[in-house]
Design an enzyme around this catalytic site. Structure first.
Site, short mmCIF file in Angstrom:
data_model
loop_
_atom_site.label_atom_id
_atom_site.label_comp_id
_atom_site.label_asym_id
_atom_site.label_seq_id
_atom_site.Cartn_x
_atom_site.Cartn_y
_atom_site.Cartn_z
N ASP A 216 1.87 -3.47 -9.18
CA ASP A 216 1.48 -4.72 -9.81
C ASP A 216 1.73 -4.70 -11.31
OD1 ASP A 216 0.67 -5.33 -7.29
OD2 ASP A 216 -1.48 -5.45 -7.76
N GLU B 21 -7.23 -0.05 -14.43
CA GLU B 21 -7.68 -0.34 -13.06
C GLU B 21 -8.31 0.89 -12.41
OE1 GLU B 21 -7.52 -3.24 -11.35
OE2 GLU B 21 -5.66 -4.31 -11.81
N SER C 113 -5.65 -9.72 -11.86
CA SER C 113 -6.27 -8.70 -12.70
C SER C 113 -5.21 -7.91 -13.46
CB SER C 113 -7.15 -7.77 -11.88
OG SER C 113 -6.40 -7.08 -10.90
N HIS D 128 0.81 -1.22 0.00
CA HIS D 128 0.00 0.00 0.00
C HIS D 128 0.85 1.27 0.00
CE1 HIS D 128 -4.20 -1.38 0.35
NE2 HIS D 128 -3.67 -2.44 0.94
N GLY E 87 -8.48 -13.62 -6.45
CA GLY E 87 -8.73 -13.21 -5.08
C GLY E 87 -7.63 -13.61 -4.12
N GLY F 219 -4.46 -12.07 -4.09
CA GLY F 219 -3.48 -11.02 -3.86
C GLY F 219 -2.23 -11.21 -4.69
N ASP G 281 2.74 2.01 -2.94
CA ASP G 281 3.02 2.36 -4.34
C ASP G 281 2.17 3.54 -4.81
OD1 ASP G 281 0.76 0.71 -4.22
OD2 ASP G 281 1.11 -0.15 -6.21
#
Length: 342
Positions: free
Chosen positions: A151, A139, A107, A17, A101, A103, A19
């Site tokens: 990501d 995204e 996606s 958290h 789902g 992590g 980035d």
């Protein structure tokens, strides 16, 4: 004519958290991944067949997010058309070994793979870094997930067996070899989550309040001391504390990885999990128990990885002990399952 795009899954060794808060992160590419075969169409229709779903989905290119599993591919294809890579729609065939789902950036991998296939179709001179930026735009803008750039950069540029020391403020990066003496193990907790469920967005909003208070977009460049001494209200103060301290842990972890110092790397990972649990409040009791047992059974470091509220843990364990360690860990946590090693 069909065009192929590929992307690996990724596990984040450390740097959660931050980035989207100007920090340094250290993701690693996994051997599991995703492959897309794209066949351009002359009309405005997208079809997608994926091994994770029984039906073939058909969408129109002017559709918006509907909550359907095909939304991510549609967003990527719309971005590809906006960039001039394709003129109409496309038929997509997706083969993935990345659990959803979990992590592990399923996606991001799908979006990057679609854009890579479309780049080949359009013979477009878009660099992998620029492609990652466009994937993040899908995204943020189409899917409504306020994620950072980690990501997309990791799955667009890293290869299995390497970690990416990424400065998210500048997008400069270095690819580092993973430990020679230790395995990087990824274990799914059995709890799944979606980044679109609102909790990720809530944490982003709390970080934004901290940014407004301190007058900076880079929370990670603040010192933990000045944040702790501030009058910023909770929980924004706790989120900012995580960001500032996590950035410094990543710097320590990068130096440790370069020096093959697993004790220091493991300590940074352990401290990261405590901060995610107590300051960012993104863990769950079942995941905390999984991390605790991973360490009790001999891992040098273990932590929750990914957006939080479910998914996987990542641990580093001596190669000679990894088989017994894994068997004992899974025996204590029947809902958990081994995903793979980086």
């Amino acid at each position: 004519m069909a065009f192929i795009g590929k992307a690996p899954g990724r596990v984040n060794l450390i740097g959660e958290h931050i980035d989207y808060n100007g920090g340094m992160v250290l993701p690693a590419a996994l051997s599991i991944g995703l492959k897309v075969k794209l066949t351009p169409r002359r009309d405005d229709t997208m079809t997608i067949a994926a091994n994770d779903y029984p039906e073939i989905a058909t969408r129109q290119m002017d559709e918006c997010v509907s909550g359907h599993w095909s939304d991510t591919a549609l967003g990527a294809l719309r971005q590809a058309r906006a960039l001039g890579m394709i003129a109409g729609g496309a038929d997509l065939a997706v083969r993935s070994t990345i659990p959803q789902g979990s992590g592990l950036s399923s996606s991001a991998a799908l979006i990057v793979a679609v854009l890579k296939a479309a780049r080949a179709a359009g013979n477009t001179a878009l660099t992998d870094t620029a492609l990652a930026v466009e994937a993040r735009a899908v995204e943020n803008g189409f899917m409504g997930v306020p994620c950072g750039i980690m990501d997309q950069m990791a799955v667009a540029l890293a290869e299995p067996g390497t970690a990416m020391a990424l400065n998210t403020a500048t997008l400069s990066y270095a690819l580092l070899g993973l430990p020679r003496t230790h395995a990087v193990m990824v274990v799914h907790s059995g709890l799944t989550r979606k980044l679109t469920d609102g909790r990720y967005g809530a944490r982003k909003a709390e970080c934004d309040r901290a940014k407004a208070y301190f007058g900076t977009d880079d929370l990670c460049r603040l010192t933990p001391g000045e944040i702790a001494a501030s009058a910023l209200e909770e929980p924004a103060r706790k989120r900012a504390l995580h960001c500032a301290s996590e950035h410094r842990r990543v710097l320590d972890a990068v130096a440790a990885l370069k020096a093959d110092d697993m004790a220091t790397l493991g300590r940074a990972m352990n401290e990261s999990h405590v901060s995610m649990r107590d300051h960012f409040e993104m863990s769950l009791p079942a995941i905390d128990a999984l991390v605790t047992d991973a360490l009790t059974l001999g891992a040098d470091g273990a932590r929750l990885t990914g957006g939080g509220f479910g998914g996987c843990i990542v641990a580093i364990i001596d190669h000679q002990r990894q088989s017994r360690w894994l068997a004992e860990l899974l025996s204590r946590h029947p809902a958990a399952r081994f995903i793979g090693a980086a």
